[in-house]
Design a protein around this motif. Structure first.
Motif, PDB file in Angstrom:
ATOM      1  N   ASP A  29     -15.730  18.347  -4.225  1.00 31.27           N
ATOM      2  CA  ASP A  29     -15.469  19.786  -4.303  1.00 31.27           C
ATOM      3  C   ASP A  29     -15.648  20.445  -2.940  1.00 31.27           C
ATOM      4  N   ALA A  30     -16.591  19.938  -2.147  1.00 25.47           N
ATOM      5  CA  ALA A  30     -16.869  20.548  -0.840  1.00 25.47           C
ATOM      6  C   ALA A  30     -15.671  20.453   0.097  1.00 25.47           C
ATOM      7  N   ALA A  31     -14.941  19.332   0.048  1.00 24.28           N
ATOM      8  CA  ALA A  31     -13.765  19.173   0.911  1.00 24.28           C
ATOM      9  C   ALA A  31     -12.614  20.056   0.444  1.00 24.28           C
ATOM     10  N   GLY A  32     -12.572  20.349  -0.837  1.00 27.91           N
ATOM     11  CA  GLY A  32     -11.562  21.264  -1.368  1.00 27.91           C
ATOM     12  C   GLY A  32     -10.152  20.716  -1.417  1.00 27.91           C
ATOM     13  N   LEU A  33     -10.000  19.384  -1.416  1.00 25.69           N
ATOM     14  CA  LEU A  33      -8.659  18.799  -1.439  1.00 25.69           C
ATOM     15  C   LEU A  33      -8.113  18.657  -2.861  1.00 25.69           C
ATOM     16  N   GLY A  34      -9.001  18.491  -3.831  1.00 25.44           N
ATOM     17  CA  GLY A  34      -8.583  18.488  -5.224  1.00 25.44           C
ATOM     18  C   GLY A  34      -8.016  17.181  -5.746  1.00 25.44           C
ATOM     19  N   PHE A  35      -8.234  16.073  -5.062  1.00 26.55           N
ATOM     20  CA  PHE A  35      -7.719  14.799  -5.550  1.00 26.55           C
ATOM     21  C   PHE A  35      -8.646  14.231  -6.622  1.00 26.55           C
ATOM     22  N   THR A  36      -8.066  13.484  -7.563  1.00 26.75           N
ATOM     23  CA  THR A  36      -8.844  12.874  -8.632  1.00 26.75           C
ATOM     24  C   THR A  36      -9.477  11.573  -8.136  1.00 26.75           C
ATOM     25  N   ALA A  37     -10.437  11.056  -8.926  1.00 28.43           N
ATOM     26  CA  ALA A  37     -11.069   9.786  -8.579  1.00 28.43           C
ATOM     27  C   ALA A  37     -10.037   8.665  -8.536  1.00 28.43           C
ATOM     28  N   GLN A  38      -9.099   8.677  -9.471  1.00 33.82           N
ATOM     29  CA  GLN A  38      -8.075   7.633  -9.501  1.00 33.82           C
ATOM     30  C   GLN A  38      -7.187   7.694  -8.256  1.00 33.82           C
ATOM     31  N   GLN A  39      -6.795   8.903  -7.836  1.00 33.68           N
ATOM     32  CA  GLN A  39      -5.982   9.042  -6.635  1.00 33.68           C
ATOM     33  C   GLN A  39      -6.740   8.567  -5.390  1.00 33.68           C
ATOM     34  N   SER A  40      -8.027   8.868  -5.339  1.00 26.16           N
ATOM     35  CA  SER A  40      -8.839   8.426  -4.204  1.00 26.16           C
ATOM     36  C   SER A  40      -8.949   6.906  -4.158  1.00 26.16           C
ATOM     37  N   PHE A  41      -9.139   6.281  -5.325  1.00 21.67           N
ATOM     38  CA  PHE A  41      -9.197   4.824  -5.371  1.00 21.67           C
ATOM     39  C   PHE A  41      -7.859   4.206  -4.957  1.00 21.67           C
ATOM     40  N   LEU A  42      -6.749   4.809  -5.389  1.00 18.57           N
ATOM     41  CA  LEU A  42      -5.433   4.289  -5.008  1.00 18.57           C
ATOM     42  C   LEU A  42      -5.210   4.405  -3.505  1.00 18.57           C
ATOM     43  N   ALA A  43      -5.632   5.527  -2.927  1.00 17.95           N
ATOM     44  CA  ALA A  43      -5.514   5.685  -1.476  1.00 17.95           C
ATOM     45  C   ALA A  43      -6.357   4.636  -0.758  1.00 17.95           C
ATOM     46  N   SER A  44      -7.553   4.373  -1.280  1.00 24.18           N
ATOM     47  CA  SER A  44      -8.408   3.350  -0.689  1.00 24.18           C
ATOM     48  C   SER A  44      -7.767   1.973  -0.807  1.00 24.18           C
ATOM     49  N   LEU A  45      -7.113   1.721  -1.924  1.00 23.65           N
ATOM     50  CA  LEU A  45      -6.435   0.445  -2.143  1.00 23.65           C
ATOM     51  C   LEU A  45      -5.363   0.226  -1.080  1.00 23.65           C
ATOM     52  N   VAL A  46      -4.519   1.221  -0.867  1.00 27.14           N
ATOM     53  CA  VAL A  46      -3.454   1.119   0.127  1.00 27.14           C
ATOM     54  C   VAL A  46      -4.041   1.031   1.540  1.00 27.14           C
ATOM     55  N   VAL A  71       0.969  12.493   1.038  1.00 26.28           N
ATOM     56  CA  VAL A  71       0.356  12.762   2.344  1.00 26.28           C
ATOM     57  C   VAL A  71      -1.002  12.061   2.428  1.00 26.28           C
ATOM     58  N   LEU A  72      -1.753  12.074   1.336  1.00 21.28           N
ATOM     59  CA  LEU A  72      -3.034  11.383   1.297  1.00 21.28           C
ATOM     60  C   LEU A  72      -2.851   9.900   1.605  1.00 21.28           C
ATOM     61  N   LEU A  73      -1.867   9.267   0.965  1.00 18.87           N
ATOM     62  CA  LEU A  73      -1.631   7.842   1.203  1.00 18.87           C
ATOM     63  C   LEU A  73      -1.304   7.569   2.669  1.00 18.87           C
ATOM     64  N   LEU A  74      -0.452   8.412   3.255  1.00 19.37           N
ATOM     65  CA  LEU A  74      -0.063   8.197   4.649  1.00 19.37           C
ATOM     66  C   LEU A  74      -1.232   8.450   5.599  1.00 19.37           C
ATOM     67  N   VAL A  75      -1.971   9.530   5.379  1.00 20.64           N
ATOM     68  CA  VAL A  75      -3.090   9.865   6.261  1.00 20.64           C
ATOM     69  C   VAL A  75      -4.162   8.782   6.205  1.00 20.64           C
ATOM     70  N   HIS A  76      -4.528   8.375   4.995  1.00 27.19           N
ATOM     71  CA  HIS A  76      -5.576   7.362   4.882  1.00 27.19           C
ATOM     72  C   HIS A  76      -5.120   6.026   5.469  1.00 27.19           C
ATOM     73  N   SER A  77      -3.858   5.687   5.325  1.00 31.86           N
ATOM     74  CA  SER A  77      -3.334   4.445   5.900  1.00 31.86           C
ATOM     75  C   SER A  77      -3.402   4.485   7.423  1.00 31.86           C
ATOM     76  N   LEU A  78      -3.055   5.620   8.013  1.00 33.99           N
ATOM     77  CA  LEU A  78      -3.113   5.752   9.466  1.00 33.99           C
ATOM     78  C   LEU A  78      -4.558   5.689   9.970  1.00 33.99           C
ATOM     79  N   LEU A  79      -5.477   6.302   9.235  1.00 38.49           N
ATOM     80  CA  LEU A  79      -6.885   6.227   9.619  1.00 38.49           C
ATOM     81  C   LEU A  79      -7.390   4.784   9.570  1.00 38.49           C
TER      82      LEU A  79
END
Length: 464
Positions: free
Chosen positions: A276-293, A344-352
């Motif tokens: 909530d502090a970051a204010g991005l609003g992504f779900t736990a599942q979306q965060s795990f998928l971004a981590s997977l990629v 955008v989350l997938l692309l940003v996390h992949s670049l990081l």
């Protein structure tokens, strides 16, 4: 045995060493990673739910206390590895991690035993931290010393790549559990499943003990080690802190970025995306998928970086990775906050993760070459783990606080600070060791300049 048969046997043993050491190392880091990934559920079980934000920070504080035990593990297991062998050190590290993970699997929740619950959580994390403290030295020495000439960076790159592979496994388990288990089941018992899977680390230790030989470099160093053991005041730790303390300082500064970038951009990031502090609003599942990629990118990037270091030179690859981590995270997070959409989350996390890979894929072989064989396991473990304790161990807790209290761009600023510290150490590092390309192409080898007495990196001989 003819020469071709000998070469084939050596290659086979080297590959088996890569598989065994990488899998064992990866499973150690898997246990660390799932703690961070499932921190929300752990906080629900081991702390009172009156204030979820405080409970999460408390969970990350205990995550950080595991790093307090890492320098102790670095010294104890590192010395054990420099005296008894790389295999012996890895066995001790794996068994200790298994004990800590088992404790997390069976520890009752706070509703059952009250304050005993966070106490057991703390003991489990201290055991895991002690284990991980010694793992980095033994595993990197084992991989580099088993690697054939001209392939040391790409072999050692599997150390960081294996972490990415097991992060993939942790993220995949997270996606599966959050997809098929209800939220009530996750909070009640399903969060323990990833830790139970982490107990697969124990059979790896049995395999290493029974099927892999000790490294040839370690066996050749027996006369030097025997002299150390029979000469008062000449043990590996004393030698390291007297003859090679400049290298320990250089290795520490170099490791600041290695530890911070991984724990900020790979370990903490999924929690950041859904907080909530970051204010991005992504779900736990979306965060795990971004981590997977992102971890798939990390694995591939580490292997590419290791190969590039063997051909183009470690210094070039390390400098490119450190500079990228200095300047790229801030604009990437700014873009994500401006357009908080899942693609955008997938692309940003992949670049990081690609930026992390460019540096971390080459870091193990480079740090290992900083120390000679007789103090290598202790030197690598100590310099890396002091940096991990001071800068990385409490990164998730620090970021959880800073994102909510200071700025949502705290992760990018923290990584930039670490990159600056590392860039300050790179010149001293490569004054001590030749660039990796020199070992592959002797016609281009350069003799490293000998630093002045007392300067960072003081030591006799080339440790590679």
């Amino acid at each position: 045995m003819n020469r071709d048969a000998t070469t084939a046997t050596t290659t086979r043993v080297s590959r088996r060493a890569v598989v065994a050491a990488s899998f064992g190392n990866g499973m150690e880091w898997y246990d660390f990673t799932v703690y961070a990934f499932f921190a929300g559920y752990i906080s629900h079980n081991f702390f009172r739910d009156d204030d979820p934000g405080t409970a999460l920070i408390s969970t990350f504080v205990i995550f950080g206390t595991g790093f307090v035990a890492r320098p102790l593990g670095a010294v104890v297991i590192g010395l054990y590895g420099d005296r008894k062998g790389r295999k012996a050190a890895m066995m001790l590290s794996l068994s200790t991690m298994g004990a800590g993970t088992l404790l997390l699997v069976v520890a009752p929740p706070v509703a059952v035993i009250g304050l005993g619950a966070p106490a057991l959580l703390l003991v489990g994390r201290l055991l895991q931290g002690f284990s991980a403290g010694g793992e980095i030295g033994g595993a990197t020495a084992f991989l580099v010393e088993h690697a054939p000439p001209g392939r040391k960076a790409r072999y050692a790159a599997w150390l960081q790549a294996s972490m990415g592979i097991c992060n993939l496994a942790a993220a995949a388990v997270g996606v599966a559990l959050t997809t098929f288990a209800s939220e009530s089941a996750m909070n009640a018992w399903a969060w323990r499943i990833p830790f139970a899977l982490g107990l697969l680390i124990i059979p790896v230790g049995v395999y290493i003990r029974r099927h892999l030989p000790e490294t040839e470099e370690f066996e050749k160093s027996k006369p030097e080690r025997n002299e150390q053991e029979t000469t008062p005041g000449r043990g590996p730790l004393v030698q390291l802190l007297t003859e090679y303390r400049g290298r320990v300082i250089t290795g520490f500064l170099f490791s600041v970025l290695w530890t911070v970038c991984v724990y900020t951009l790979v370990i903490y990031a999924p929690t950041y995306y859904e907080s909530d502090a970051a204010g991005l609003g992504f779900t736990a599942q979306q965060s795990f998928l971004a981590s997977l990629v992102g971890n798939a990118v990390l694995v591939a990037g580490c292997l590419v970086a290791g190969r590039a270091a063997d051909t183009a030179g470690a210094r070039r690859v390390l400098m490119a990775g450190a500079l990228g981590l200095l300047v790229l995270p801030l604009p990437l997070l700014a873009w994500l906050h401006a357009q908080p959409a899942f693609p955008v989350l997938l692309l940003v996390h992949s670049l990081l993760c690609a930026g992390v890979a460019a540096f971390a894929g080459v870091a193990p072989s480079t740090l290992t070459r900083l120390f000679p064989v007789e103090v290598r396991s202790t030197g690598v473990a100590l310099s890396y783990n002091i940096a991990a304790m001071v800068f990385a161990g409490f990164t998730p807790a620090l970021m959880a606080w800073a994102v909510g209290s200071l700025t949502v761009y705290a992760p990018a600023l923290w990584v930039a600070f670490a990159a600056a510290a590392c860039l300050a150490a790179v010149p001293a590092l490569f004054r001590v060791i030749p660039d990796s390309r020199s070992a592959v192409r002797p016609d281009r080898a350069r003799s490293p300049a000998r630093p002045a007495h007392g300067q960072a990196g003081v030591g006799q001989g080339d440790p590679s």
